[in-house]
Design a protein around this motif. Structure first.
Motif, PDB file in Angstrom:
ATOM      1  N   LYS A 346     -11.254 -14.710   3.374  1.00 15.55           N
ATOM      2  CA  LYS A 346      -9.957 -14.640   2.643  1.00 15.55           C
ATOM      3  C   LYS A 346      -9.468 -13.279   2.580  1.00 15.55           C
ATOM      4  O   LYS A 346     -10.316 -12.242   2.301  1.00 15.55           O
ATOM      5  N   THR A 347      -8.210 -12.869   2.566  1.00 14.48           N
ATOM      6  CA  THR A 347      -7.911 -11.589   2.969  1.00 14.48           C
ATOM      7  C   THR A 347      -7.458 -10.912   1.590  1.00 14.48           C
ATOM      8  O   THR A 347      -7.533  -9.787   1.264  1.00 14.48           O
ATOM      9  N   GLN A 348      -6.958 -11.540   0.629  1.00 13.18           N
ATOM     10  CA  GLN A 348      -6.525 -11.122  -0.570  1.00 13.18           C
ATOM     11  C   GLN A 348      -7.873 -11.129  -1.630  1.00 13.18           C
ATOM     12  O   GLN A 348      -8.114 -12.584  -2.059  1.00 13.18           O
ATOM     13  N   ALA A 349      -8.430 -10.128  -2.229  1.00  9.12           N
ATOM     14  CA  ALA A 349      -9.342 -10.189  -3.189  1.00  9.12           C
ATOM     15  C   ALA A 349      -8.592 -10.179  -4.668  1.00  9.12           C
ATOM     16  O   ALA A 349      -8.024  -8.954  -4.827  1.00  9.12           O
ATOM     17  N   ARG A 350      -8.733 -11.187  -5.443  1.00  8.65           N
ATOM     18  CA  ARG A 350      -8.203 -11.185  -6.742  1.00  8.65           C
ATOM     19  C   ARG A 350      -9.127 -11.467  -7.724  1.00  8.65           C
ATOM     20  O   ARG A 350     -10.237 -12.304  -7.472  1.00  8.65           O
ATOM     21  N   PRO A 351      -9.225 -11.048  -8.897  1.00  9.93           N
ATOM     22  CA  PRO A 351     -10.063 -11.236  -9.846  1.00  9.93           C
ATOM     23  C   PRO A 351     -10.377 -12.677 -10.175  1.00  9.93           C
ATOM     24  O   PRO A 351      -9.505 -13.508 -10.249  1.00  9.93           O
ATOM     25  N   GLY A 352     -11.709 -13.265 -10.257  1.00  8.19           N
ATOM     26  CA  GLY A 352     -11.874 -14.532 -10.324  1.00  8.19           C
ATOM     27  C   GLY A 352     -12.035 -15.423  -9.112  1.00  8.19           C
ATOM     28  O   GLY A 352     -12.041 -16.559  -9.005  1.00  8.19           O
ATOM     29  N   ARG A 353     -11.356 -14.797  -7.952  1.00  4.71           N
ATOM     30  CA  ARG A 353     -11.000 -15.770  -6.786  1.00  4.71           C
ATOM     31  C   ARG A 353     -12.545 -15.644  -5.936  1.00  4.71           C
ATOM     32  O   ARG A 353     -13.098 -14.690  -5.728  1.00  4.71           O
ATOM     33  N   LYS A 354     -13.026 -16.857  -5.666  1.00  5.18           N
ATOM     34  CA  LYS A 354     -14.035 -17.210  -4.913  1.00  5.18           C
ATOM     35  C   LYS A 354     -13.888 -16.395  -3.356  1.00  5.18           C
ATOM     36  O   LYS A 354     -13.291 -17.229  -2.701  1.00  5.18           O
ATOM     37  N   MET A 355     -14.545 -15.439  -3.314  1.00  6.68           N
ATOM     38  CA  MET A 355     -14.386 -14.814  -1.656  1.00  6.68           C
ATOM     39  C   MET A 355     -15.307 -15.224  -0.788  1.00  6.68           C
ATOM     40  O   MET A 355     -15.575 -15.067   0.401  1.00  6.68           O
ATOM     41  N   GLY A 356     -16.621 -15.307  -1.391  1.00  6.38           N
ATOM     42  CA  GLY A 356     -17.811 -15.788  -0.788  1.00  6.38           C
ATOM     43  C   GLY A 356     -19.051 -16.180  -1.401  1.00  6.38           C
ATOM     44  O   GLY A 356     -18.755 -16.098  -2.818  1.00  6.38           O
ATOM     45  N   HIS A 357     -20.196 -16.316  -1.035  1.00  5.23           N
ATOM     46  CA  HIS A 357     -21.377 -16.339  -1.739  1.00  5.23           C
ATOM     47  C   HIS A 357     -22.374 -15.832  -0.969  1.00  5.23           C
ATOM     48  O   HIS A 357     -22.683 -15.687   0.221  1.00  5.23           O
ATOM     49  N   LEU A 358     -23.620 -15.407  -1.622  1.00  2.00           N
ATOM     50  CA  LEU A 358     -24.779 -14.893  -1.266  1.00  2.00           C
ATOM     51  C   LEU A 358     -25.947 -15.746  -1.556  1.00  2.00           C
ATOM     52  O   LEU A 358     -26.122 -15.673  -2.958  1.00  2.00           O
ATOM     53  N   SER A 359     -26.635 -16.297  -0.772  1.00  2.00           N
ATOM     54  CA  SER A 359     -27.950 -17.181  -0.785  1.00  2.00           C
ATOM     55  C   SER A 359     -28.975 -16.133  -0.733  1.00  2.00           C
ATOM     56  O   SER A 359     -29.081 -15.339   0.557  1.00  2.00           O
ATOM     57  N   VAL A 360     -30.171 -16.197  -1.582  1.00  2.00           N
ATOM     58  CA  VAL A 360     -31.084 -15.533  -1.115  1.00  2.00           C
ATOM     59  C   VAL A 360     -32.566 -16.362  -1.076  1.00  2.00           C
ATOM     60  O   VAL A 360     -32.562 -17.252  -2.076  1.00  2.00           O
ATOM     61  N   THR A 361     -32.964 -16.588  -0.006  1.00  2.00           N
ATOM     62  CA  THR A 361     -34.278 -17.457   0.110  1.00  2.00           C
ATOM     63  C   THR A 361     -35.583 -16.727   0.374  1.00  2.00           C
ATOM     64  O   THR A 361     -35.338 -15.642   0.587  1.00  2.00           O
ATOM     65  N   ALA A 362     -36.544 -17.500  -0.198  1.00  4.88           N
ATOM     66  CA  ALA A 362     -37.901 -16.863   0.111  1.00  4.88           C
ATOM     67  C   ALA A 362     -38.944 -18.122   0.017  1.00  4.88           C
ATOM     68  O   ALA A 362     -38.498 -19.293  -0.197  1.00  4.88           O
ATOM     69  N   SER A 363     -40.466 -17.852   0.241  1.00  6.89           N
ATOM     70  CA  SER A 363     -41.143 -19.071  -0.190  1.00  6.89           C
ATOM     71  C   SER A 363     -41.379 -19.417  -1.392  1.00  6.89           C
ATOM     72  O   SER A 363     -41.767 -20.307  -1.417  1.00  6.89           O
ATOM     73  N   THR A 364     -41.091 -18.623  -2.518  1.00  6.27           N
ATOM     74  CA  THR A 364     -41.158 -19.173  -3.868  1.00  6.27           C
ATOM     75  C   THR A 364     -39.880 -18.668  -4.405  1.00  6.27           C
ATOM     76  O   THR A 364     -39.165 -17.911  -4.039  1.00  6.27           O
ATOM     77  N   LEU A 365     -39.629 -19.575  -5.521  1.00  9.06           N
ATOM     78  CA  LEU A 365     -38.448 -19.181  -6.439  1.00  9.06           C
ATOM     79  C   LEU A 365     -38.551 -17.833  -7.159  1.00  9.06           C
ATOM     80  O   LEU A 365     -37.507 -17.135  -7.016  1.00  9.06           O
ATOM     81  N   THR A 366     -39.627 -17.592  -7.518  1.00  6.76           N
ATOM     82  CA  THR A 366     -40.061 -16.069  -8.242  1.00  6.76           C
ATOM     83  C   THR A 366     -39.481 -15.103  -7.173  1.00  6.76           C
ATOM     84  O   THR A 366     -38.991 -14.121  -7.641  1.00  6.76           O
ATOM     85  N   ALA A 367     -39.860 -15.283  -6.020  1.00  7.46           N
ATOM     86  CA  ALA A 367     -39.653 -14.328  -5.187  1.00  7.46           C
ATOM     87  C   ALA A 367     -38.139 -13.986  -4.934  1.00  7.46           C
ATOM     88  O   ALA A 367     -37.532 -12.974  -4.721  1.00  7.46           O
ATOM     89  N   ALA A 368     -37.546 -15.281  -4.450  1.00  8.58           N
ATOM     90  CA  ALA A 368     -35.910 -15.337  -4.591  1.00  8.58           C
ATOM     91  C   ALA A 368     -35.473 -14.450  -5.644  1.00  8.58           C
ATOM     92  O   ALA A 368     -34.182 -13.991  -5.414  1.00  8.58           O
TER      93      ALA A 368
END
Ligand code: ATP
Ligand code: MG
Length: 384
Positions: A346-368
């Motif tokens: 998406k080219t236009q960043a507006r407050p509240g607009r979902k532009m993307g997401h970041l996933s963090v994976t690891a071998s345990t949830l605590t590490a993630a």
């Protein structure tokens, strides 16, 4: 061709809607070897940009629907507010999943709640508000409450918190005096969701529940598998979601959002007839993602159960993170181990607009969780 014959990779799959959910569907379908046809009025839609073909027209455009039905061997939808009429017209020519009747239930909160009841799934005490008399005769135990428009709400839009009958009357008028549902405001311990896929043969697979944190009515963070959720609670949520899918004879990916109350009981909040924001963890954390299941279900391919190989934490990246139009420091975040950046183009960043997401994976949830906290800090996202 029998009703259950698979539509083999190489064929074209169609999707109504070109937002980020459509884009991630196209990614998954293309990886399987399908071609994709996206119908969306926006010339620059996230999914339309990457599909083999983009039909740029309104959802009820005669020629557009004709081209979609003629060009795709099966059609799905990426958002619930597609006109039921469009699905009905398409279904005369091409297999459409989920079907128009199931999508119609998800378009209307009152109908949705009636469906939960029919499936034996509890939901918040509520009343339909569609005139002043309904406000006057309202049962006192629904206050304090949240007034929600019956249709077209998303990301907390079309909602007002009300503490008294007078506030309710004012809020109803402020929402345009349209048909609304008033729900009692519940004391939530947490929120979880279940994402499942049901095939045309009635077989169902589901992902372990996701634990979700909302801010200002918008999903901010998902942890998977849901921490602090006992196995028996996870099983009850799973059984409830399956009961809904089976009762609706649903085909495709379905998400059911639940409230977990302080006494440990479960209340269905709402459902989505498509992959869900909370299920994005499955892209990097499971061997088959929610989007691949969507493609498989509509193409009538087998639906073996998923394997969660990496616990994950997902942070939604809203437009608020773009300060003075400058993008966040992606390199700083991607330096952390197990980070997966998904930007929707998406080219236009507006407050509240979902532009993307970041996933963090690891071998345990605590590490993630530890890496996700660091990533959130580097991005300037509030801690949880
Ligand atoms: P979306 O479609 O993005 O999930 P929405 O606009 O349909 O959002 P809801 O899911 O109805 O909104 O509500 C958004 C959030 O507001 C919920 O996830 C929950 O945190 C809070 N909320 C909604 N209804 C209630 C309620 N009855 N009691 C307490 N909190 C509530
Ligand atoms: Mg919701």
């Amino acid at each position: 061709m029998t009703a259950h014959a698979a539509i083999a990779p190489g064929a074209t799959l169609g999707v109504l809607g070109g937002g980020q959910l459509g884009r991630m569907f196209v990614h998954a379908a293309q990886r399987l070897g399908y071609r994709c046809l996206v119908l969306d009025p926006d010339a620059d839609s996230p999914a339309g940009r990457i599909a083999e073909r983009h039909l740029r027209c309104d959802y009820l455009d005669e020629q557009g629907l004709e081209a979609l039905a003629g060009g795709a061997q099966a059609v799905t939808t990426e958002f619930e507010n597609v006109p039921a009429e469009a699905l009905r017209r398409l279904a005369e020519r091409v297999p459409v999943s989920p079907g128009g009747a199931a999508v119609a239930v998800c378009q209307d909160r009152a109908l949705e709640k009636a469906t939960f009841a029919r499936c034996g799934v509890p939901c918040a005490p509520h009343a339909v508000i569609d005139n002043e008399a309904a406000i006057r005769s309202l049962s006192e135990n629904l206050l304090p409450g949240i007034l929600k428009t019956a249709q077209l709400g998303y990301d907390g839009k079309g909602q007002r918190r009300v503490d008294s009958r007078d506030e309710l009357a004012a809020a109803w008028r402020a929402l345009g005096s349209v048909r609304c549902v008033l729900e009692r405001r519940l004391d939530l311990a947490c929120e979880i969701s279940v994402v499942l896929a049901r095939g045309v043969d009635g077989g169902v697979i589901s992902f372990a529940p996701f634990r979700n944190l909302h801010r200002d009515g918008i999903l901010a963070l998902t942890q998977w598998p849901a921490p602090g959720i006992e196995a028996s609670l996870a099983e009850r949520a799973d059984a409830a979601a399956r009961a809904i899918a089976t009762t609706l004879e649903y085909v495709g990916v379905l998400c059911v959002e639940f409230f977990v109350l302080r006494d440990g009981s479960l209340c269905a909040n709402e459902m989505a007839p498509r992959p869900h924001n909370s299920g994005h963890c499955t892209i990097d954390g499971a061997d088959i993602s929610q989007f691949e299941y969507q493609a498989r279900a509509m193409a009538r391919l087998p639906l073996p159960g998923p394997r969660l190989h990496s616990p994950a934490v997902m942070l939604n990246l809203l437009g608020d993170l773009w300060r003075d139009d400058a993008a966040p420091d992606w390199a700083g975040v991607l330096a952390l181990p197990g980070t997966h950046l998904h930007l929707y183009g998406k080219t236009q960043a507006r407050p509240g607009r979902k532009m993307g997401h970041l996933s963090v994976t690891a071998s345990t949830l605590t590490a993630a969780q530890a890496v996700a906290r660091e990533a959130a800090q580097r991005l300037g996202i509030a801690a949880w």
